[in-house]
Scaffold this motif. Sequence first.
Motif, PDB file in Angstrom:
ATOM      1  N   ARG A 166     -23.188  40.523  23.431  1.00  0.00           N
ATOM      2  CA  ARG A 166     -22.874  41.932  23.189  1.00  0.00           C
ATOM      3  C   ARG A 166     -24.060  42.627  22.507  1.00  0.00           C
ATOM      4  N   ASN A 167     -24.685  41.944  21.556  1.00  0.00           N
ATOM      5  CA  ASN A 167     -25.847  42.530  20.895  1.00  0.00           C
ATOM      6  C   ASN A 167     -27.010  42.707  21.875  1.00  0.00           C
ATOM      7  N   ALA A 168     -27.158  41.765  22.796  1.00  0.00           N
ATOM      8  CA  ALA A 168     -28.203  41.907  23.812  1.00  0.00           C
ATOM      9  C   ALA A 168     -27.920  43.116  24.701  1.00  0.00           C
ATOM     10  N   ALA A 169     -26.639  43.334  25.017  1.00  0.00           N
ATOM     11  CA  ALA A 169     -26.274  44.507  25.819  1.00  0.00           C
ATOM     12  C   ALA A 169     -26.603  45.796  25.077  1.00  0.00           C
ATOM     13  N   LEU A 170     -26.281  45.843  23.780  1.00  0.00           N
ATOM     14  CA  LEU A 170     -26.594  47.021  22.968  1.00  0.00           C
ATOM     15  C   LEU A 170     -28.099  47.283  22.956  1.00  0.00           C
ATOM     16  N   ALA A 171     -28.883  46.224  22.754  1.00  0.00           N
ATOM     17  CA  ALA A 171     -30.328  46.379  22.674  1.00  0.00           C
ATOM     18  C   ALA A 171     -30.914  46.849  24.004  1.00  0.00           C
ATOM     19  N   ASN A 172     -30.467  46.265  25.083  1.00  0.00           N
ATOM     20  CA  ASN A 172     -30.979  46.674  26.397  1.00  0.00           C
ATOM     21  C   ASN A 172     -30.588  48.110  26.718  1.00  0.00           C
ATOM     22  N   TYR A 173     -29.391  48.497  26.318  1.00  0.00           N
ATOM     23  CA  TYR A 173     -28.954  49.863  26.576  1.00  0.00           C
ATOM     24  C   TYR A 173     -29.819  50.852  25.799  1.00  0.00           C
ATOM     25  N   MET A 174     -30.102  50.544  24.533  1.00  0.00           N
ATOM     26  CA  MET A 174     -30.967  51.434  23.747  1.00  0.00           C
ATOM     27  C   MET A 174     -32.389  51.438  24.283  1.00  0.00           C
ATOM     28  N   LYS A 175     -32.849  50.285  24.763  1.00  0.00           N
ATOM     29  CA  LYS A 175     -34.186  50.207  25.360  1.00  0.00           C
ATOM     30  C   LYS A 175     -34.279  51.127  26.567  1.00  0.00           C
ATOM     31  N   SER A 176     -33.198  51.240  27.328  1.00  0.00           N
ATOM     32  CA  SER A 176     -33.209  52.097  28.515  1.00  0.00           C
ATOM     33  C   SER A 176     -33.347  53.567  28.152  1.00  0.00           C
ATOM     34  N   PHE A 177     -32.969  53.939  26.920  1.00  0.00           N
ATOM     35  CA  PHE A 177     -33.128  55.300  26.437  1.00  0.00           C
ATOM     36  C   PHE A 177     -34.433  55.489  25.655  1.00  0.00           C
ATOM     37  N   GLY A 178     -35.228  54.431  25.563  1.00  0.00           N
ATOM     38  CA  GLY A 178     -36.495  54.530  24.844  1.00  0.00           C
ATOM     39  C   GLY A 178     -36.364  54.446  23.338  1.00  0.00           C
ATOM     40  N   ASN A 179     -35.226  53.921  22.852  1.00  0.00           N
ATOM     41  CA  ASN A 179     -35.017  53.865  21.406  1.00  0.00           C
ATOM     42  C   ASN A 179     -35.364  52.506  20.802  1.00  0.00           C
ATOM     43  N   LEU A 180     -35.943  51.619  21.578  1.00  0.00           N
ATOM     44  CA  LEU A 180     -36.561  50.397  21.059  1.00  0.00           C
ATOM     45  C   LEU A 180     -38.004  50.386  21.516  1.00  0.00           C
ATOM     46  N   GLU A 181     -38.920  50.185  20.582  1.00  0.00           N
ATOM     47  CA  GLU A 181     -40.339  50.215  20.914  1.00  0.00           C
ATOM     48  C   GLU A 181     -40.894  48.844  21.244  1.00  0.00           C
ATOM     49  N   HIS A 182     -40.220  47.793  20.808  1.00  0.00           N
ATOM     50  CA  HIS A 182     -40.669  46.436  21.077  1.00  0.00           C
ATOM     51  C   HIS A 182     -39.785  45.790  22.132  1.00  0.00           C
ATOM     52  N   ALA A 183     -40.213  44.621  22.591  1.00  0.00           N
ATOM     53  CA  ALA A 183     -39.405  43.888  23.563  1.00  0.00           C
ATOM     54  C   ALA A 183     -38.038  43.571  22.961  1.00  0.00           C
ATOM     55  N   VAL A 184     -37.028  43.643  23.789  1.00  0.00           N
ATOM     56  CA  VAL A 184     -35.656  43.425  23.331  1.00  0.00           C
ATOM     57  C   VAL A 184     -35.519  42.096  22.612  1.00  0.00           C
ATOM     58  N   GLU A 185     -36.113  41.045  23.177  1.00  0.00           N
ATOM     59  CA  GLU A 185     -35.940  39.720  22.578  1.00  0.00           C
ATOM     60  C   GLU A 185     -36.586  39.620  21.199  1.00  0.00           C
ATOM     61  N   LEU A 186     -37.615  40.422  20.937  1.00  0.00           N
ATOM     62  CA  LEU A 186     -38.252  40.396  19.626  1.00  0.00           C
ATOM     63  C   LEU A 186     -37.359  41.065  18.578  1.00  0.00           C
ATOM     64  N   ALA A 187     -36.839  42.241  18.917  1.00  0.00           N
ATOM     65  CA  ALA A 187     -35.942  42.938  17.978  1.00  0.00           C
ATOM     66  C   ALA A 187     -34.687  42.114  17.715  1.00  0.00           C
ATOM     67  N   LEU A 188     -34.145  41.500  18.768  1.00  0.00           N
ATOM     68  CA  LEU A 188     -32.948  40.679  18.594  1.00  0.00           C
ATOM     69  C   LEU A 188     -33.251  39.440  17.750  1.00  0.00           C
ATOM     70  N   GLY A 189     -34.430  38.864  17.947  1.00  0.00           N
ATOM     71  CA  GLY A 189     -34.791  37.687  17.152  1.00  0.00           C
ATOM     72  C   GLY A 189     -34.803  37.997  15.670  1.00  0.00           C
ATOM     73  N   VAL A 190     -35.359  39.146  15.302  1.00  0.00           N
ATOM     74  CA  VAL A 190     -35.354  39.563  13.903  1.00  0.00           C
ATOM     75  C   VAL A 190     -33.929  39.784  13.421  1.00  0.00           C
ATOM     76  N   TYR A 191     -33.150  40.477  14.227  1.00  0.00           N
ATOM     77  CA  TYR A 191     -31.772  40.795  13.831  1.00  0.00           C
ATOM     78  C   TYR A 191     -30.935  39.528  13.643  1.00  0.00           C
ATOM     79  N   PHE A 192     -31.012  38.593  14.587  1.00  0.00           N
ATOM     80  CA  PHE A 192     -30.212  37.374  14.481  1.00  0.00           C
ATOM     81  C   PHE A 192     -30.590  36.572  13.241  1.00  0.00           C
ATOM     82  N   HIS A 193     -31.874  36.511  12.936  1.00  0.00           N
ATOM     83  CA  HIS A 193     -32.304  35.715  11.792  1.00  0.00           C
ATOM     84  C   HIS A 193     -31.955  36.391  10.458  1.00  0.00           C
ATOM     85  N   GLN A 194     -32.010  37.729  10.414  1.00  0.00           N
ATOM     86  CA  GLN A 194     -31.648  38.373   9.148  1.00  0.00           C
ATOM     87  C   GLN A 194     -30.162  38.184   8.859  1.00  0.00           C
TER      88      GLN A 194
END
Length: 318
Positions: A166-194
Amino acid sequence: MTDLSRIVATIAADMARAEDRGRVADYIPGLARVDPNQFGIAIVTADGETHCAGDADTLFSIQSISKVFALTIALGKVGDGLWRRVGREPSGTAFNSIVQLEHESGVPRNPFVNAGAIVVADVNLAGHQPRETIGELLQFLRHLAEDDSVVIDDKVAQSERATGFRNAALANYMKSFGNLEHAVELALGVYFHQCAIAMNCRQLAKAGRFLMLDGVHPGSGRHVVSAARARRINALMLTCGHYDASGDFAYRVGFPGKSGVGGGIMAIVPGRASIAVWSPGLNTRGNSQLGTIALARLADATGWSIFRPAADRSPDAP
């Protein structure tokens, strides 16, 4: 004078006898194995006293409570520019809802829903590798808690990654709107570890002290954030810190709080106390069942509330 030691001991004893303890977050394997028959509470007061009871020294996954500290770092990096990418309004929906992103063009409603926290992770990634970004957050928490033993639970982090569809879906959806500047897997990696950072109630209550003291770290006497920013972070915790149960928490407890699906809640009484409670069983809204009850009882026993008249806020007020 309020006897906090007696109050926390009574609350812990009452919670130990509770029969309905909620349900652990079994959709994350690393959390599904946690014994629900645990409860801890720690209070650090403005004058430096610490009052603990129950399993206050047992480590747990702080999960979404980490969003408060990640937000603090992001505001230090980009200031109010953050609010062009994340809103500041209550969501009224579950923490992992995708519904509002479609209506609001990929801009999350606030930094405490999962989508908002993923954008915050993306902000904190700027100029760093994921390992460095997580290291920065860990060092920040160690500084706030004055404890270098704060670590990431790698098993929980891997559970987050393995089940975070579900978090991957959220990230990809925001990426499609240009609201993530880095690769999805990088932002998710930070989020999962925090989210997999492990702390105990004592450490977490100490980490929140700057939010009760107008942004000042009591150990160093220096500002972590300005007084105005501390008040605004507290305001966001009050209005958004419990997702679609934030209004009910404000009604029942009366001070800012941030929950996590690991069963922890950090709560702040400005000028008075930083509090952490933990019990892994969750209610139907995904917040600690016994933790919420315990904070409501603490508010009743102490009279603490941000809604009380100023004349009632003396340290000895009933």
